[in-house]
Design a protein around this motif. Structure first.
Motif, short mmCIF file in Angstrom:
data_model
loop_
_atom_site.label_atom_id
_atom_site.label_comp_id
_atom_site.label_asym_id
_atom_site.label_seq_id
_atom_site.Cartn_x
_atom_site.Cartn_y
_atom_site.Cartn_z
N ARG A 45 40.54 -22.39 -21.35
CA ARG A 45 42.36 -21.30 -21.57
C ARG A 45 41.89 -20.48 -22.80
N TYR A 46 40.72 -20.26 -23.65
CA TYR A 46 41.09 -19.24 -23.85
C TYR A 46 39.98 -18.32 -23.89
N LEU A 47 39.17 -18.29 -22.48
CA LEU A 47 38.75 -17.42 -22.27
C LEU A 47 39.38 -15.88 -20.51
N ALA A 48 40.99 -17.15 -20.30
CA ALA A 48 42.16 -15.93 -19.44
C ALA A 48 42.54 -15.38 -21.08
N ALA A 49 43.02 -16.47 -21.96
CA ALA A 49 43.78 -15.51 -22.82
C ALA A 49 43.68 -14.59 -23.73
N ASN A 50 42.10 -14.21 -23.69
CA ASN A 50 41.98 -13.32 -24.47
C ASN A 50 40.47 -12.16 -23.54
N GLU A 51 40.40 -11.34 -23.76
CA GLU A 51 39.92 -9.73 -23.81
C GLU A 51 38.71 -9.82 -24.73
N HIS A 52 37.49 -9.72 -23.53
CA HIS A 52 36.18 -9.69 -23.73
C HIS A 52 35.34 -10.23 -24.85
N PRO A 53 36.38 -11.86 -25.33
CA PRO A 53 35.87 -13.04 -26.37
C PRO A 53 33.99 -12.86 -26.09
N THR A 54 33.56 -13.03 -27.34
CA THR A 54 32.28 -13.46 -27.21
C THR A 54 32.37 -15.13 -27.62
N THR A 55 30.96 -15.31 -27.46
CA THR A 55 30.38 -16.79 -27.77
C THR A 55 30.72 -17.00 -29.34
N VAL A 56 30.69 -15.72 -30.00
CA VAL A 56 31.03 -15.93 -32.01
C VAL A 56 32.65 -16.01 -31.52
N ASP A 57 33.30 -15.79 -31.13
CA ASP A 57 34.69 -15.88 -30.72
C ASP A 57 35.25 -17.34 -30.39
N LEU A 58 34.41 -17.65 -29.57
CA LEU A 58 35.32 -19.02 -28.73
C LEU A 58 34.81 -20.40 -29.95
N ALA A 60 34.46 -20.03 -33.06
CA ALA A 60 35.24 -19.84 -34.40
C ALA A 60 37.14 -20.46 -33.74
N HIS A 61 37.38 -20.02 -32.56
CA HIS A 61 38.92 -20.75 -32.38
C HIS A 61 38.11 -22.53 -32.23
N LEU A 62 37.93 -23.13 -31.35
CA LEU A 62 37.08 -23.86 -31.53
C LEU A 62 36.17 -25.02 -32.62
N GLY A 63 36.02 -23.81 -33.51
CA GLY A 63 36.50 -25.25 -34.91
C GLY A 63 34.40 -25.42 -34.77
N VAL A 64 33.78 -25.15 -34.27
CA VAL A 64 32.36 -25.80 -34.00
C VAL A 64 31.43 -24.18 -34.07
N SER A 65 29.41 -24.85 -34.24
CA SER A 65 28.97 -23.81 -34.31
C SER A 65 28.41 -22.91 -33.21
N LYS A 66 28.15 -21.69 -33.28
CA LYS A 66 28.12 -20.76 -32.54
C LYS A 66 26.78 -21.46 -31.28
N GLN A 67 25.40 -22.73 -32.50
CA GLN A 67 25.47 -23.06 -30.98
C GLN A 67 25.56 -23.94 -30.11
N ALA A 68 26.85 -24.78 -30.87
CA ALA A 68 26.97 -25.09 -29.87
C ALA A 68 28.18 -25.20 -29.26
N ALA A 69 28.89 -23.86 -29.41
CA ALA A 69 29.79 -22.75 -28.47
C ALA A 69 29.09 -22.50 -27.59
N GLY A 70 27.59 -21.91 -27.54
CA GLY A 70 26.28 -21.05 -26.69
C GLY A 70 26.47 -22.08 -25.42
N LYS A 71 25.95 -23.78 -26.91
CA LYS A 71 25.04 -24.90 -25.20
C LYS A 71 26.38 -25.29 -24.20
N THR A 72 27.69 -25.05 -24.75
CA THR A 72 28.99 -25.28 -23.48
C THR A 72 28.92 -24.20 -22.69
N VAL A 73 29.09 -22.75 -23.18
CA VAL A 73 28.35 -21.60 -22.75
C VAL A 73 27.98 -21.78 -21.77
N ALA A 74 26.07 -22.31 -22.12
CA ALA A 74 25.44 -22.61 -20.92
C ALA A 74 26.06 -23.17 -19.85
N GLU A 75 26.20 -24.60 -20.19
CA GLU A 75 26.61 -25.30 -18.67
C GLU A 75 27.56 -24.05 -17.78
#
Length: 152
Positions: A45-58, A60-75
């Motif tokens: 939902r976040y990626l669909a609603a935002n233009e050019h989001p980064t892992t750092v943006d994600l 911050a939105h999810l309220g998790v560390s950059k590493q945790a967001a990066g792991k989810t993105v990698a999956e």
């Protein structure tokens, strides 16, 4: 026999959300997709609603560390739901975007949620369901500043 005391509306809403989410994931499993978890839905939902989001943006939105967001993105990249691409304004960053498969998943999710809404409406009545939606919308319009995101 006396009736048990009425449960607070907040607890009923929490229980209803959990029941509907469980039913959603049961139906999603019937499609034999990758082991998507509720957190993945918030990413889609976040990626669909935002233009050019980064892992750092994600993150911050999810309220998790950059590493945790990066792991989810990698999956999600591994499963071909998300792609990384050069960021248009920041050469150091990579933008995230849904792939065709990611957009197809969102359409499926929207259809499954619509089915669950229709079942709810059939159970309580269309007018009651519409009134519930209106009431929830009114409450959120006056109290919520955040978009849809997980509560960790």
């Amino acid at each position: 026999m006396p009736h048990p005391p009425a449960q607070p509306a907040s607890m009923l809403l929490a229980r209803t959300f959990r029941a509907m989410t469980d039913r959603f994931h049961d139906r999603l499993a019937e499609h034999r997709l990758e082991p998507l978890r509720p957190a993945h839905g918030f990413v889609f939902r976040y990626l669909a609603a935002n233009e050019h989001p980064t892992t750092v943006d994600l993150a911050a939105h999810l309220g998790v560390s950059k590493q945790a967001a990066g792991k989810t993105v990698a999956e999600l990249v591994e499963w071909a739901y998300v792609r990384r691409e050069p960021h248009p304004t920041d050469r150091r960053a990579q933008a995230l975007a849904l792939t065709t498969k990611g957009h197809d998943y969102l359409r499926l999710a929207d259809r499954l949620w619509a089915e669950l809404d229709a079942e709810f409406a059939a159970l309580v009545g269309d007018a009651e369901f519409a009134a519930l939606r209106d009431s929830l919308t009114t409450y959120l319009d006056h109290t919520s500043t955040a978009g849809i995101r997980p509560v960790w």
